[in-house]
Design an enzyme around this catalytic site. Sequence first.
Site, PDB file in Angstrom:
ATOM      1  N   HIS A   3       0.831  -1.200   0.000  1.00  0.00           N
ATOM      2  CA  HIS A   3       0.000   0.000   0.000  1.00  0.00           C
ATOM      3  C   HIS A   3       0.866   1.249   0.000  1.00  0.00           C
ATOM      4  CE1 HIS A   3       0.657  -0.668   4.396  1.00  0.00           C
ATOM      5  NE2 HIS A   3       0.755   0.659   4.420  1.00  0.00           N
ATOM      6  N   GLU A  37      -6.503   5.177  11.003  1.00  0.00           N
ATOM      7  CA  GLU A  37      -6.246   4.866   9.607  1.00  0.00           C
ATOM      8  C   GLU A  37      -7.482   4.314   8.905  1.00  0.00           C
ATOM      9  OE1 GLU A  37      -4.289   1.063   8.647  1.00  0.00           O
ATOM     10  OE2 GLU A  37      -3.508   1.145  10.693  1.00  0.00           O
ATOM     11  N   GLN A  76      -3.601   3.836   2.191  1.00  0.00           N
ATOM     12  CA  GLN A  76      -3.797   3.960   3.636  1.00  0.00           C
ATOM     13  C   GLN A  76      -3.762   5.449   3.988  1.00  0.00           C
ATOM     14  OE1 GLN A  76      -0.420   2.701   6.035  1.00  0.00           O
ATOM     15  NE2 GLN A  76      -1.746   1.946   7.658  1.00  0.00           N
ATOM     16  N   HIS A  80       4.643   7.052   3.159  1.00  0.00           N
ATOM     17  CA  HIS A  80       5.464   5.856   3.014  1.00  0.00           C
ATOM     18  C   HIS A  80       4.926   4.948   1.912  1.00  0.00           C
ATOM     19  CE1 HIS A  80       2.349   4.474   5.925  1.00  0.00           C
ATOM     20  NE2 HIS A  80       2.466   3.321   5.295  1.00  0.00           N
ATOM     21  N   GLU A 122       7.923   0.683   4.364  1.00  0.00           N
ATOM     22  CA  GLU A 122       7.330  -0.204   5.374  1.00  0.00           C
ATOM     23  C   GLU A 122       7.363  -1.638   4.856  1.00  0.00           C
ATOM     24  OE1 GLU A 122       3.203   0.675   6.147  1.00  0.00           O
ATOM     25  OE2 GLU A 122       2.974  -0.943   7.598  1.00  0.00           O
TER      26      GLU A 122
HETATM   27  N1  CMX Z   1       9.313  10.283   4.267  1.00  0.00           N
HETATM   28  C1  CMX Z   1      10.449  10.832   3.797  1.00  0.00           C
HETATM   29  N2  CMX Z   1      11.354  11.473   4.574  1.00  0.00           N
HETATM   30  C2  CMX Z   1      11.050  11.558   5.896  1.00  0.00           C
HETATM   31  C3  CMX Z   1       9.881  11.006   6.452  1.00  0.00           C
HETATM   32  C4  CMX Z   1       8.984  10.341   5.580  1.00  0.00           C
HETATM   33  N3  CMX Z   1       7.855   9.790   6.033  1.00  0.00           N
HETATM   34  N4  CMX Z   1       9.866  11.238   7.779  1.00  0.00           N
HETATM   35  C5  CMX Z   1      11.004  11.917   8.060  1.00  0.00           C
HETATM   36  N5  CMX Z   1      11.714  12.108   6.919  1.00  0.00           N
HETATM   37  C6  CMX Z   1      13.008  12.775   6.801  1.00  0.00           C
HETATM   38  C7  CMX Z   1      12.987  14.169   7.396  1.00  0.00           C
HETATM   39  O1  CMX Z   1      12.597  15.118   6.431  1.00  0.00           O
HETATM   40  C8  CMX Z   1      14.426  14.350   7.806  1.00  0.00           C
HETATM   41  O2  CMX Z   1      15.183  14.733   6.692  1.00  0.00           O
HETATM   42  P1  CMX Z   1      16.237  15.961   6.793  1.00  0.00           P
HETATM   43  O3  CMX Z   1      17.237  15.542   7.861  1.00  0.00           O
HETATM   44  O4  CMX Z   1      16.817  16.028   5.414  1.00  0.00           O
HETATM   45  O5  CMX Z   1      15.422  17.146   7.205  1.00  0.00           O
HETATM   46  C9  CMX Z   1      14.860  12.953   8.221  1.00  0.00           C
HETATM   47  O6  CMX Z   1      13.960  12.048   7.567  1.00  0.00           O
HETATM   48  C10 CMX Z   1      14.769  12.725   9.721  1.00  0.00           C
HETATM   49  O7  CMX Z   1      13.541  13.241  10.087  1.00  0.00           O
HETATM   50  P2  CMX Z   1      13.142  13.595  11.576  1.00  0.00           P
HETATM   51  O8  CMX Z   1      12.001  14.546  11.524  1.00  0.00           O
HETATM   52  O9  CMX Z   1      14.341  13.969  12.365  1.00  0.00           O
HETATM   53  O10 CMX Z   1      12.742  12.186  12.075  1.00  0.00           O
HETATM   54  P3  CMX Z   1      11.457  11.768  12.815  1.00  0.00           P
HETATM   55  O11 CMX Z   1      11.731  11.876  14.262  1.00  0.00           O
HETATM   56  O12 CMX Z   1      10.251  12.444  12.277  1.00  0.00           O
HETATM   57  O13 CMX Z   1      11.380  10.230  12.432  1.00  0.00           O
HETATM   58  C11 CMX Z   1      11.047   8.320  11.179  1.00  0.00           C
HETATM   59  C12 CMX Z   1      11.340   9.804  11.099  1.00  0.00           C
HETATM   60  C13 CMX Z   1      10.996   7.768   9.769  1.00  0.00           C
HETATM   61  C14 CMX Z   1      12.184   7.643  11.962  1.00  0.00           C
HETATM   62  C15 CMX Z   1       9.680   8.159  11.916  1.00  0.00           C
HETATM   63  O14 CMX Z   1       8.669   8.773  11.164  1.00  0.00           O
HETATM   64  C16 CMX Z   1       9.300   6.713  12.195  1.00  0.00           C
HETATM   65  O15 CMX Z   1       9.732   6.120  13.175  1.00  0.00           O
HETATM   66  N6  CMX Z   1       8.430   6.102  11.311  1.00  0.00           N
HETATM   67  C17 CMX Z   1       7.992   4.725  11.484  1.00  0.00           C
HETATM   68  C18 CMX Z   1       6.600   4.609  12.051  1.00  0.00           C
HETATM   69  C19 CMX Z   1       5.553   5.270  11.209  1.00  0.00           C
HETATM   70  O16 CMX Z   1       5.821   5.997  10.268  1.00  0.00           O
HETATM   71  N7  CMX Z   1       4.263   4.988  11.584  1.00  0.00           N
HETATM   72  C20 CMX Z   1       3.109   5.494  10.884  1.00  0.00           C
HETATM   73  C21 CMX Z   1       2.608   4.551   9.791  1.00  0.00           C
HETATM   74  C22 CMX Z   1       1.949   3.309  10.389  1.00  0.00           C
HETATM   75  C23 CMX Z   1       1.409   2.360   9.325  1.00  0.00           C
HETATM   76  O17 CMX Z   1       1.776   2.431   8.156  1.00  0.00           O
HETATM   77  O18 CMX Z   1       0.583   1.484   9.708  1.00  0.00           O
HETATM   78 CO    CO Z   2       1.370   1.637   6.173  1.00  0.00          CO
END
Ligand code: CMX
Ligand code: CO
Length: 160
Positions: free
Chosen positions: A17, A53, A69, A93, A143
């Site tokens: 997705h 969601e 999603q 994502h 993911e």
């Molecule tokens: N897509 C692309 N880039 C992303 C991003 C995303 N979703 N989220 C963060 N970034 C980038 C930021 O822009 C940043 O880049 P720069 O350093 O160039 O500015 C870098 O990654 C780090 O970002 P951050 O803000 O310091 O990091 P966060 O604390 O926001 O954490 C991440 C980022 C990915 C580790 C966190 O979002 C995470 O743990 N995700 C996993 C869980 C999740 O997303 N759950 C929701 C979906 C659940 C589901 O699908 O069921």
């Molecule tokens: Co998802």
Amino acid sequence: MPSDLGSVLPGLLGFDHVGVAVADLEAAMTFYRDLLGMRVVHREDNLDQQVAEVILTAGEVGIVSNQLQLLMPLSEHSVLQRFLVKHGAGLHHVAYAVSDVRSASTTLRHYGVRVLYDAPRAGTRGSQINFVHPKDTGGVLLEFVEHAAADPHSVQSSRG
Ligand code: CMX
Ligand code: CO
């Protein structure tokens, strides 16, 4: 890192997705459901991820790669809230279905790729999920989803 990851990653089944971050689920659904005609196949609050969601399908129910999603933060502690504040609503994502999220994670970690969770966590409809950091994938949060065996929307069952 090998040039052809497909040769080392075990059990990559297909696209699963696309996740879109929204500030208002109902408002987003007036576009995707009411205007585009996508069908809602599932709704859930994931308290572990702190997201509300909705899963919608663009075509035949059961073909997982047709699914979208929509994700809305349930609290200010949600990673979704952080994303919305920093980037605004938008593509969050891309998810891939795998047969074994643990071995997929272990394999990528072995090649130095940043897999976010030490152990898989709870995802949609009883699935197990993990994520690869966007900095290791070309800028898109990735993911991995291992669907519950009984899930009628899983890639495994849509193929079998
Ligand atoms: N897509 C692309 N880039 C992303 C991003 C995303 N979703 N989220 C963060 N970034 C980038 C930021 O822009 C940043 O880049 P720069 O350093 O160039 O500015 C870098 O990654 C780090 O970002 P951050 O803000 O310091 O990091 P966060 O604390 O926001 O954490 C991440 C980022 C990915 C580790 C966190 O979002 C995470 O743990 N995700 C996993 C869980 C999740 O997303 N759950 C929701 C979906 C659940 C589901 O699908 O069921
Ligand atoms: Co998802």
